[in-house]
Design an enzyme around this catalytic site. Structure first.
Site, short mmCIF file in Angstrom:
data_model
loop_
_atom_site.label_atom_id
_atom_site.label_comp_id
_atom_site.label_asym_id
_atom_site.label_seq_id
_atom_site.Cartn_x
_atom_site.Cartn_y
_atom_site.Cartn_z
N LYS A 6 3.16 -20.13 10.60
CA LYS A 6 3.98 -19.52 11.64
C LYS A 6 4.93 -20.55 12.28
O LYS A 6 6.02 -20.19 12.74
CB LYS A 6 3.10 -18.85 12.70
CG LYS A 6 2.45 -17.57 12.20
CD LYS A 6 3.49 -16.56 11.71
CE LYS A 6 2.90 -15.24 11.29
NZ LYS A 6 3.92 -14.26 10.87
N PRO A 16 4.60 -12.53 18.87
CA PRO A 16 3.55 -11.86 19.63
C PRO A 16 2.36 -12.78 19.88
O PRO A 16 2.06 -13.66 19.08
CB PRO A 16 3.12 -10.70 18.72
CG PRO A 16 4.13 -10.66 17.60
CD PRO A 16 4.67 -12.04 17.49
N THR A 56 -4.41 -4.89 16.03
CA THR A 56 -4.05 -4.18 14.80
C THR A 56 -5.16 -4.49 13.80
O THR A 56 -6.26 -4.89 14.18
CB THR A 56 -2.70 -4.69 14.25
OG1 THR A 56 -2.82 -6.08 13.93
CG2 THR A 56 -1.58 -4.51 15.29
N ARG A 81 0.85 -1.21 0.00
CA ARG A 81 0.00 0.00 0.00
C ARG A 81 0.88 1.25 0.00
O ARG A 81 1.22 1.81 1.05
CB ARG A 81 -0.94 -0.03 1.19
CG ARG A 81 -1.96 -1.16 1.09
CD ARG A 81 -2.87 -1.23 2.28
NE ARG A 81 -2.21 -1.72 3.48
CZ ARG A 81 -2.85 -2.06 4.61
NH1 ARG A 81 -4.17 -1.95 4.66
NH2 ARG A 81 -2.19 -2.49 5.66
N TYR A 104 -2.84 -21.17 9.18
CA TYR A 104 -2.10 -20.03 9.72
C TYR A 104 -1.06 -20.51 10.72
O TYR A 104 0.11 -20.08 10.67
CB TYR A 104 -3.06 -19.04 10.40
CG TYR A 104 -2.33 -17.91 11.08
CD1 TYR A 104 -1.63 -16.97 10.34
CD2 TYR A 104 -2.30 -17.80 12.48
CE1 TYR A 104 -0.92 -15.94 10.97
CE2 TYR A 104 -1.62 -16.78 13.10
CZ TYR A 104 -0.92 -15.86 12.34
OH TYR A 104 -0.22 -14.85 12.96
#
Length: 265
Positions: free
Chosen positions: A169, A195, A200, A51, A165
């Site tokens: 990780k 984390p 977020t 972005r 997911y």
């Protein structure tokens, strides 16, 4: 009385240039917080993300200390081209923060959208490999540098609806450990920061823009903030040359694992 002879002029030592830090996924969340934290320490930051409008906002706030770079970590050819042609003064990279990553969906595997698998695998695993592969050889050749991979507590355990997911990780954790062995003796440091629950855009992305579902994740809990993780990342990067923080697991007070949450309601 004889006048004293003038003392010889001391040679002025050139100031060491500020270190260059490359942060992927720098447009929001933990990535953006890492950019801000390294800038506060006097580093120059290559802020990479897809972005580009958000990256320009960073530059407008911090000026020439930030180099915004439009980059899709999933595209190896683009990664090699962009990182292989950084402007003068922005290379070599001293610290790489592999932060770009995401979760998509939270349904059982047999109900998942395979496109979500691809996004997670391509970003979380292949993206990390692509960027590391572009930066790490130079670090090894110079005999210095630091790679900090942003993992997750999800890489240490599995929970329902997070099969792929968690697998991505877990791959980050295995890659980090193997990478550390591969560069052993080169002078390059390899670290991982994992984390737990951080508020977020993570959950909003996971739930495909469903703000209500995303907000429910943090209901009754004070989660970590992106800045909390950025503080840990800069602490890891700021250790003496002989010290390597191999990995760090960071939870908010009311979390003890995936799904192990004390909700204060």
């Amino acid at each position: 009385m004889t006048a004293p002879s003038p003392s010889p002029e001391r040679k002025k030592q050139p100031m060491a240039p500020s270190p260059v830090v490359l942060v992927t996924g720098a447009s929001s969340g933990i990535g953006r917080a890492c950019v801000e934290a390294f800038l506060a320490q006097g580093a120059r930051v290559v802020a990479a993300a897809r972005r580009s409008d958000r990256l320009e906002d960073l530059r407008s706030q911090h000026g020439d200390a930030v180099l915004p770079v439009s980059l899709d970590v999933r595209d190896r050819a683009q990664v090699d081209e962009v990182l292989g042609s950084l402007p003068e003064g922005w290379s070599p990279v001293d610290v790489l923060v592999n932060n770009a990553g995401l979760a998509r969906g939270k349904t059982p595997l047999h109900k998942d959208d395979p496109d979500d698998w691809d996004q997670m695998l391509d970003t979380n695993v292949r993206g990390l490999l692509n960027v590391s592969g572009a930066v790490l050889p130079g670090m090894v050749e110079r005999g210095s540098g630091h790679v900090i991979n942003i993992g997750s507590n999800a890489g240490r355990e599995v929970y329902p609806g997070g099969t792929v997911y968690c697998a991505t990780k877990a791959a980050v954790e295995r890659i980090t450990r193997g990478m550390r062995m591969d560069v052993l003796g080169s002078g390059v440091k390899i670290s991982e920061v994992d984390p737990g629950m951080v508020e977020t855009e993570f959950s909003e992305v996971r739930f495909h823009g469903d703000k209500e579902a995303a907000a429910a994740v943090y209901d009754g809990v004070t989660p970590l903030a992106a800045a909390d993780i950025a503080n840990v990342v800069t602490w890891v990067a700021d250790q003496p040359p002989h010290v390597v923080i191999a990995d760090v697991l960071v939870y908010p007070l009311d979390q003890a694992g995936s799904g192990k949450i004390a909700r204060r309601k």
